[in-house]
Design a protein around this motif. Structure first.
Motif, PDB file in Angstrom:
ATOM      1  N   GLY A 172       0.813  -1.209   0.000  1.00 48.40           N
ATOM      2  CA  GLY A 172       0.000   0.000   0.000  1.00 48.40           C
ATOM      3  C   GLY A 172       0.844   1.255   0.000  1.00 48.40           C
ATOM      4  O   GLY A 172       1.819   1.367   0.712  1.00 48.40           O
ATOM      5  N   SER A 173       0.471   2.152  -0.791  1.00 50.27           N
ATOM      6  CA  SER A 173       1.209   3.406  -0.834  1.00 50.27           C
ATOM      7  C   SER A 173       0.606   4.333   0.201  1.00 50.27           C
ATOM      8  O   SER A 173      -0.563   4.234   0.515  1.00 50.27           O
ATOM      9  CB  SER A 173       1.069   4.029  -2.217  1.00 50.27           C
ATOM     10  N   PRO A 174       1.386   5.180   0.716  1.00 60.06           N
ATOM     11  CA  PRO A 174       0.881   6.110   1.724  1.00 60.06           C
ATOM     12  C   PRO A 174      -0.175   7.021   1.118  1.00 60.06           C
ATOM     13  O   PRO A 174      -0.805   7.792   1.790  1.00 60.06           O
ATOM     14  CB  PRO A 174       2.148   6.895   2.131  1.00 60.06           C
ATOM     15  N   GLN A 175      -0.312   6.912  -0.126  1.00 60.41           N
ATOM     16  CA  GLN A 175      -1.291   7.751  -0.786  1.00 60.41           C
ATOM     17  C   GLN A 175      -2.656   7.106  -0.825  1.00 60.41           C
ATOM     18  O   GLN A 175      -3.113   6.640  -1.839  1.00 60.41           O
ATOM     19  CB  GLN A 175      -0.860   8.003  -2.229  1.00 60.41           C
ATOM     20  N   HIS A 176      -3.315   7.121   0.250  1.00 60.23           N
ATOM     21  CA  HIS A 176      -4.658   6.578   0.199  1.00 60.23           C
ATOM     22  C   HIS A 176      -5.579   7.728  -0.061  1.00 60.23           C
ATOM     23  O   HIS A 176      -6.195   8.273   0.798  1.00 60.23           O
ATOM     24  CB  HIS A 176      -5.035   5.898   1.497  1.00 60.23           C
ATOM     25  N   GLY A 177      -5.610   8.072  -1.223  1.00 63.31           N
ATOM     26  CA  GLY A 177      -6.439   9.207  -1.588  1.00 63.31           C
ATOM     27  C   GLY A 177      -7.870   8.966  -1.202  1.00 63.31           C
ATOM     28  O   GLY A 177      -8.243   9.119  -0.060  1.00 63.31           O
ATOM     29  N   VAL A 198      -6.934   7.156   9.360  1.00 63.56           N
ATOM     30  CA  VAL A 198      -6.103   8.329   9.102  1.00 63.56           C
ATOM     31  C   VAL A 198      -6.844   9.129   8.046  1.00 63.56           C
ATOM     32  O   VAL A 198      -6.990   8.698   6.917  1.00 63.56           O
ATOM     33  CB  VAL A 198      -4.724   7.939   8.542  1.00 63.56           C
ATOM     34  N   LEU A 199      -7.291  10.269   8.432  1.00 66.27           N
ATOM     35  CA  LEU A 199      -8.041  11.075   7.494  1.00 66.27           C
ATOM     36  C   LEU A 199      -7.119  11.772   6.502  1.00 66.27           C
ATOM     37  O   LEU A 199      -6.078  12.301   6.875  1.00 66.27           O
ATOM     38  CB  LEU A 199      -8.845  12.136   8.256  1.00 66.27           C
ATOM     39  N   GLU A 203     -10.061  15.265   3.348  1.00 63.98           N
ATOM     40  CA  GLU A 203     -11.181  14.946   4.227  1.00 63.98           C
ATOM     41  C   GLU A 203     -11.196  15.914   5.405  1.00 63.98           C
ATOM     42  O   GLU A 203     -12.247  16.387   5.819  1.00 63.98           O
ATOM     43  CB  GLU A 203     -11.057  13.508   4.718  1.00 63.98           C
ATOM     44  N   LYS A 204     -10.025  16.194   5.891  1.00 62.47           N
ATOM     45  CA  LYS A 204      -9.962  17.130   7.013  1.00 62.47           C
ATOM     46  C   LYS A 204     -10.446  18.503   6.561  1.00 62.47           C
ATOM     47  O   LYS A 204     -11.145  19.193   7.287  1.00 62.47           O
ATOM     48  CB  LYS A 204      -8.520  17.249   7.521  1.00 62.47           C
ATOM     49  N   GLU A 224     -24.782  12.763   6.638  1.00 61.63           N
ATOM     50  CA  GLU A 224     -24.499  13.209   5.279  1.00 61.63           C
ATOM     51  C   GLU A 224     -23.010  13.330   5.052  1.00 61.63           C
ATOM     52  O   GLU A 224     -22.472  12.835   4.065  1.00 61.63           O
ATOM     53  CB  GLU A 224     -25.144  14.577   5.037  1.00 61.63           C
ATOM     54  N   LEU A 225     -22.381  13.978   5.984  1.00 65.91           N
ATOM     55  CA  LEU A 225     -20.943  14.147   5.846  1.00 65.91           C
ATOM     56  C   LEU A 225     -20.248  12.800   5.763  1.00 65.91           C
ATOM     57  O   LEU A 225     -19.367  12.586   4.933  1.00 65.91           O
ATOM     58  CB  LEU A 225     -20.393  14.910   7.053  1.00 65.91           C
ATOM     59  N   ALA A 226     -20.664  11.944   6.634  1.00 66.50           N
ATOM     60  CA  ALA A 226     -20.050  10.624   6.661  1.00 66.50           C
ATOM     61  C   ALA A 226     -20.167   9.917   5.318  1.00 66.50           C
ATOM     62  O   ALA A 226     -19.189   9.394   4.797  1.00 66.50           O
ATOM     63  CB  ALA A 226     -20.675   9.782   7.761  1.00 66.50           C
ATOM     64  N   SER A 227     -21.352   9.931   4.783  1.00 69.20           N
ATOM     65  CA  SER A 227     -21.516   9.223   3.517  1.00 69.20           C
ATOM     66  C   SER A 227     -20.812   9.941   2.382  1.00 69.20           C
ATOM     67  O   SER A 227     -20.222   9.312   1.516  1.00 69.20           O
ATOM     68  CB  SER A 227     -23.001   9.042   3.207  1.00 69.20           C
ATOM     69  N   GLN A 228     -20.863  11.241   2.430  1.00 68.42           N
ATOM     70  CA  GLN A 228     -20.186  11.975   1.360  1.00 68.42           C
ATOM     71  C   GLN A 228     -18.691  11.744   1.378  1.00 68.42           C
ATOM     72  O   GLN A 228     -18.046  11.651   0.345  1.00 68.42           O
ATOM     73  CB  GLN A 228     -20.444  13.466   1.529  1.00 68.42           C
TER      74      GLN A 228
END
Length: 391
Positions: A172-177, A198-199, A203-204, A224-228
């Motif tokens: 896994g790359s640290p890039q979890h976009g 890790v957000l 996302e933050k 809503e935020l969660a799903s979005q």
DNA sequence: TTGGAGTCAATAAT
DNA sequence: ATTATTGACTCCAA
């Protein structure tokens, strides 16, 4: 009972379930007559008072000065936060770091929150504080060396430390976009070790923006935020809890570091703590409230610095939250010596301040703070009953 | 239940 | 190695 430092009654490190694996694991379980949460740490001899009692009787302490001094002593003697926290405060390194870097003003602390500061104060007054800590350090190192030696010379093959083997191939790359989450642990035992969310920065950002609009989102908004954002609802909730409380703390600090006295002994290391550069989005709206310069805050906590003294009493007052006279005279004796710190300060009367115009993040914080207040007002307004505000 | 205060503990950053 | 950051927990009060 219970001696931190060393010990390690770690009998089998396995109790996975969210059991309350928290403070003071070895809770004695025999005496029907339970005692207070007790005094986890030794607390320097002193008149058999539990820290709790001392905290209760403690006069106002200048948390800022205390942490400043502690940091100084620790660095000057190459003592780490882990050791200090573990043996003196009964806290973990991370907590100590946080506490030392961002102490909340005394009057904003709960009884519990004051404990570490009283311990620090006590420690600072112990003539042999450094010496003792260094001894602990030596002991630890010795134990470490021993452990290591025995495992290498004696029965090399046997792993004494148990786990810790294994190297995982993290392709896994640290890039979890986007689209991440739901990671599975594959190691041998199905331990399901929480991956620790890790957000991503984006996302933050999104969450912060949401906070700007509404510091207290409704459950619906949270969903809503969660799903979005494709996050768990609980994560969003936690984020808001944490963010609010951390923002709050920043405001305290901001409130504290006014009244720089300039000269004086040791040059304090003022850390400007520049805020992050917000991005984009000019849609600020809000326009309404403005101008209302919060020029007068409740009570600007004192700010010592330098070597002034004076045990001035609070000229402050007003706006006290839960009324707390707490004027006590106790002939405590022992306490007097402990709490008389040649520090403290005056109730600096913060000269209004000509806030620097710039600083959008600060402006946003204030705007959010206003929303915060509005939220409370609305909430309280829904209930009848007269009230007395305190912001 | 909701929100705040304190912390823990994993992991980022120095 | 240490120190800093931060999502998740526990405990409490309203």
């Amino acid at each position: 009972p219970l001696s931190s430092a060393e010990e390690s009654v770690k009998s089998l490190g396995d109790q996975g379930s969210g059991g309350g694996v928290s403070q003071v694991p070895p809770r004695e379980l025999s005496e029907p007559s339970e005692s207070q949460p007790g005094t986890p740490l030794p607390v320097p001899g002193h008149s058999g008072l539990s820290i709790q009692e001392m905290v209760a009787m403690s006069p106002e302490l200048d948390t800022y000065v205390i942490t400043k001094k502690v940091k100084e002593v620790l660095t000057d003697n190459n003592l780490g936060q882990r050791l200090f926290g573990e043996t003196i405060l009964g806290l973990t390194q991370g907590s100590v770091s946080d506490l030392l870097a961002r102490p909340k003003p005394w009057h904003k602390l709960s009884l519990k929150g004051r404990e570490p500061f009283v311990r620090m104060q006590l420690w600072l007054q112990d003539p042999r504080n450094v010496e003792k800590l260094m001894d602990m350090k030596r002991m630890e190192k010795k134990a470490y060396m021993k452990r290591r030696h025995s495992s290498v010379s004696e029965s090399q093959t046997v792993d004494s430390g148990g786990l810790s083997g294994g190297d995982f191939s993290q392709g896994g790359s640290p890039q979890h976009g986007l689209g991440h989450h739901l990671h599975q642990q594959q190691p041998p035992q199905q331990h399901l070790k929480k991956p620790r969310v890790v957000l991503a920065p984006e996302e933050k950002e999104a969450l912060k923006r949401a906070y700007q609009q509404k510091p207290y989102p409704s459950p619906k908004t949270i969903e809503e935020l969660a799903s979005q954002l494709n996050l768990k609802t609980s994560t969003v909730i936690n984020w808001f809890h944490n963010y609010r409380s951390r923002i709050r703390r920043e405001l305290f600090i901001e409130e504290i570091q006014r009244g720089e006295g300039g000269e004086g002994g040791s040059p304090s290391t003022r850390a400007g703590k520049a805020s992050e550069g917000d991005s984009c989005d000019g849609t600020e709206s809000d326009g309404t409230v403005e101008s209302t310069r919060p020029s007068q805050d409740p009570h600007p906590p004192s700010e010592g610095e330098g070597g002034s003294d004076h045990r001035d009493e609070g000229t402050t007052s007003a706006t006290s939250s839960t009324a707390a006279g707490t004027s006590s005279h106790h002939k405590g004796g022992a306490l007097d010596s402990l709490f008389s710190f040649p520090e403290s300060g005056h109730v600096s009367s913060v000269a209004t301040t000509a806030r620097n115009p710039r600083d959008s993040s600060l402006r946003k914080k204030k705007a959010a703070n206003l929303n915060n207040i509005i939220h409370r007002l609305e909430k309280a307004a829904s209930k009848d009953e007269p009230h007395e505000w305190e912001f």
